[in-house]
Design an enzyme around this catalytic site. Structure first.
Site, PDB file in Angstrom:
ATOM      1  CB  CYS A   2      51.690  43.935 -41.377  1.00  0.00           C
ATOM      2  SG  CYS A   2      50.949  45.276 -42.301  1.00  0.00           S
ATOM      3  NE  ARG A  27      52.025  37.773 -41.512  1.00  0.00           N
ATOM      4  CZ  ARG A  27      50.880  37.118 -41.372  1.00  0.00           C
ATOM      5  NH1 ARG A  27      50.843  35.834 -41.593  1.00  0.00           N
ATOM      6  NH2 ARG A  27      49.795  37.746 -41.009  1.00  0.00           N
ATOM      7  CD1 TRP A  74      51.342  44.252 -49.231  1.00  0.00           C
ATOM      8  CD2 TRP A  74      49.351  44.743 -48.330  1.00  0.00           C
ATOM      9  NE1 TRP A  74      50.420  44.296 -50.239  1.00  0.00           N
ATOM     10  CE2 TRP A  74      49.198  44.596 -49.726  1.00  0.00           C
ATOM     11  CE3 TRP A  74      48.238  45.059 -47.566  1.00  0.00           C
ATOM     12  CZ2 TRP A  74      47.963  44.736 -50.363  1.00  0.00           C
ATOM     13  CZ3 TRP A  74      47.005  45.202 -48.200  1.00  0.00           C
ATOM     14  CH2 TRP A  74      46.886  45.044 -49.587  1.00  0.00           C
ATOM     15  CG  ASN A 100      48.413  41.902 -39.902  1.00  0.00           C
ATOM     16  OD1 ASN A 100      48.203  42.468 -40.982  1.00  0.00           O
ATOM     17  ND2 ASN A 100      48.162  40.614 -39.711  1.00  0.00           N
ATOM     18  N   GLY A 101      46.382  44.595 -39.860  1.00  0.00           N
ATOM     19  CA  GLY A 101      44.923  44.620 -40.003  1.00  0.00           C
ATOM     20  C   GLY A 101      44.451  46.027 -40.325  1.00  0.00           C
ATOM     21  CD  GLU A 465      47.453  29.581 -60.603  1.00  0.00           C
ATOM     22  OE1 GLU A 465      46.488  30.295 -60.276  1.00  0.00           O
ATOM     23  OE2 GLU A 465      48.521  29.557 -59.987  1.00  0.00           O
ATOM     24  CE  LYS A 469      50.917  32.193 -59.676  1.00  0.00           C
ATOM     25  NZ  LYS A 469      49.969  31.400 -58.930  1.00  0.00           N
ATOM     26  CD  GLU A 472      50.961  36.321 -57.824  1.00  0.00           C
ATOM     27  OE1 GLU A 472      50.753  35.273 -58.491  1.00  0.00           O
ATOM     28  OE2 GLU A 472      50.682  36.404 -56.627  1.00  0.00           O
ATOM     29  CG  HIS A 488      31.024  34.709 -77.717  1.00  0.00           C
ATOM     30  ND1 HIS A 488      29.966  34.700 -78.594  1.00  0.00           N
ATOM     31  CD2 HIS A 488      31.316  33.413 -77.462  1.00  0.00           C
ATOM     32  CE1 HIS A 488      29.618  33.443 -78.838  1.00  0.00           C
ATOM     33  NE2 HIS A 488      30.430  32.647 -78.171  1.00  0.00           N
ATOM     34  CE  LYS A 584      52.538  32.062 -50.230  1.00  0.00           C
ATOM     35  NZ  LYS A 584      52.411  31.674 -51.658  1.00  0.00           N
TER      36      LYS A 584
END
Ligand code: M6R
Length: 589
Positions: A2, A27, A74, A100-101, A465, A469, A472, A488, A584
């Site tokens: 947040c 954020r 968030w 925040n937290g 990666e 991407k 996301e 496999h 983020k």
């Protein structure tokens, strides 16, 4: 996670808060709210959505008062609704808080407060802070002692700021960032420098459990027991203020395009510190490498080049798993942590665990004032400027470049990074030129249900990666797979509806990848090759430039994957800068 902002001073506060929240929105962007203190009353406006939308609907900027607080959320506890948006009032509406937290003991505290007659209006853990403060303030009408008592009751990681109807702004932090911006007109209090960098480059970084009280014109900082403490004023980089999209439609696209310039300059100002890093790495028995998400993928490549070329024994551990596998870490070890933000809770937890075991901590960060940088024995910065897009792009290539630079130094230039840097920069420019073509490929993949990304050896982390991407940014299921693992198990998933991207520059892994591609093609899948060398097995071919020094290819081959993910987000109508459910900086565990 947040973002928190507060201001007290001579200026009208609401437009400042709205502007700051826009800058820190990366954020968290589920909901927004601000509270201002006007004529002895606290007024709160809040709503679900992003800052621009909520401001348009509720006219947040048009609230009176010279002191106030703001928040973008968030969600952790409680769904994304107006009632759960911050700020939260206490019962009498005489104070409001933003947080925040996570308050881990919020249930116990809530029960205690409800028994005392407090009425809760939201489903959040945060609201408990407002009621606790109210409870203790009612006893003595003294905000300093109420803050001390409140903070002593909170368990968990937090940063919060409270606004009182008498105009006081106060806050505290524990393992979540909170800093002061000092301006001629007053003070900001924020979870990020970006919250106030447009107005001042003078910052005070609060230590864990510091309590700050801003009343009338003074700012006082106290330790958890209420003793006044001095925290020095730090000058931070003004360049951070330049965060607009320029000619690009999204931050993500702008950041993808910035990569050649960043790779060109990364590390060049820091040769002494690189030498210091190298000495610490040379003298360690084992180097443990850690990070989360994209930064972890850089750690994987770092392991590959450190052990294969610098011949240093290296192990990687994903940060969220680090605490479960501490054996082998001692005072002969070094932990090298990668983090763009330097605030990722999992990374900080790993670092603290390694420190407790006696290891030395090195870090590679983008934010030099971050918690990670400050607890490291030594740190290097990637200096890629603020990365606003939630998907890490330029920070990844900057982390990689700096890592290559360090390892090149450790093996006396054997990697060829230093002497080939300009060739690499030109190759990155050339790779970006394929943007339109890749946009076309994204159109073809619009309805893909699953995309698999394959790579071997040093290209395997890039496959991971690339898949990260894609999922996301476009919400398409994507998986990065070590190409040799296909038979496999994962081959069972392949059919005519599958799309398989093979990261395959022409090196020693290339022939094996072509063989895997044939096996996949025989099952009807569409093959997309990313390579400097065409092959008839590819149904779709994304050409990357040829360079002689092929160990550097990961820095190039990730670009087409980033561009593809970006355009997939557009064709799927997803905002690439703010993917759903993400933030983020992940400052909660
Ligand atoms: O700030 P950090 O590098 O520590 O962040 C780690 C991850 O949260 C981050 O890389 C995340 O995976 C990105 N959104 C990926 O694009």
């Amino acid at each position: 996670m947040c973002s928190i902002i507060g201001y007290k001073g001579q200026l009208i506060v609401a437009p400042l808060l709205v502007d700051s929240l826009k800058r820190m929105e990366y954020r968290g962007y589920d909901s927004v709210g601000i509270a201002t203190i006007n004529n002895g009353k606290i007024l709160v406006k809040k709503g679900v959505g992003k800052v621009l939308d909520v401001n348009r609907r509720l006219d947040l900027s048009n609230m009176g008062g010279h002191a106030g607080i703001g928040h973008t959320r968030w969600a952790t506890h409680g769904s994304i609704t107006e009632k759960n948006a911050h700020p939260h009032y206490c019962c009498t509406d005489s104070m409001a808080i933003v947080h925040n937290g996570i308050i881990e003991n919020h249930r116990v505290l809530m029960k205690e407060l409800i028994d005392l007659g407090h009425v809760f209006k939201s489903d959040t853990d945060s609201e408990v802070i407002a009621h606790l403060l109210e409870r203790y303030y009612a006893e003595q009408k003294n905000i300093k002692s109420s803050m001390i008592k409140t903070c002593k009751r909170l368990k968990g990681d937090y940063a919060f700021v409270a606004a009182l109807e008498d105009g006081t702004i106060c806050g505290s932090r524990c393992n979540e960032p909170l800093m002061i911006g000092s301006v001629d007109t007053g003070f900001f209090i924020s979870s990020d420098i970006l919250g106030f960098i447009r107005y001042t480059d003078k910052a005070i970084f609060l230590e864990n459990r510091d309590i700050v009280v801003i009343d009338s014109k003074t700012l006082q900082i106290y330790d958890p027991d209420g003793n006044p403490v001095n925290r020095s004023l730090t000058q931070v980089a003004w360049e951070l203020a330049a965060i607009d999209k320029g000619k690009y439609s999204h931050y993500t696209l702008k950041e993808i395009h910035e990569q050649p310039f960043i790779v060109e300059k990364v590390g060049v100002q820091n040769l002494d510190k690189i030498e210091e890093f190298c000495n610490i790495l040379r003298n360690s028995k084992t180097v443990f490498l850690t990070g989360s998400g994209t930064s972890y993928h850089c750690a994987l490549i770092a392991k590959h080049i450190l052990s294969n070329f610098a011949k240093i024994h290296a192990e990687t551990m994903i940060s969220s798993e680090f605490q479960y596998t501490l054996s082998g870490i001692d005072n002969t070890s070094v932990l090298l942590a990668f983090s763009q933000s330097g605030e990722t809770a999992d990374v900080l937890q790993a670092v603290n665990a390694a420190k407790r075991m006696g290891a030395k901590v090195l870090s590679i960060v983008n934010v030099p004032t971050s918690s990670l940088a400050r607890i490291s024995d030594s740190f290097l910065t990637i200096e890629c400027g603020p990365e606003i897009g939630v998907a890490a792009t330029k920070s990844f290539t900057a982390q990689l470049s700096l890592t290559y630079m360090i390892v090149d130094e450790l093996c006396n230039g054997y990697l060829g990074f230093k002497i080939n840097r300009q060739i690499l920069v030109d190759a990155l420019q050339e790779a970006l030129a394929a943007e339109n073509e890749i946009h076309g490929i994204a159109e073809k993949l619009r309805d893909a249900r699953d995309i698999y990304v394959l790579g071997r050896s040093i290209h395997y982390p890039i496959a991971l990666e690339g898949a990260l991407k894609i999922k996301e940014l476009s919400y398409i299921h994507a998986e990065g797979i070590a190409a040799g693992e296909l038979k496999h198990g994962p081959l069972a998933l392949i059919d005519v509806n599958s799309y398989v991207i093979i990261v395959n520059p022409n090196d020693t892994t290339s022939d094996n990848n072509i063989a895997s591609a044939h096996e996949i093609k025989a099952r009807g899948a569409t093959i997309i090759g990313i390579s400097n060398k065409p092959d008839e097995v590819y149904d779709i071919f994304i050409k990357i430039p040829f360079i002689k020094c092929n160990i550097i290819y990961p820095i190039i081959e990730v670009l087409p994957l980033q561009i593809l993910a970006y355009y997939l987000s557009l064709v799927k109508n997803v905002d690439p800068d703010y993917p759903r459910n993400l933030a983020k900086s992940v400052t909660v565990r």
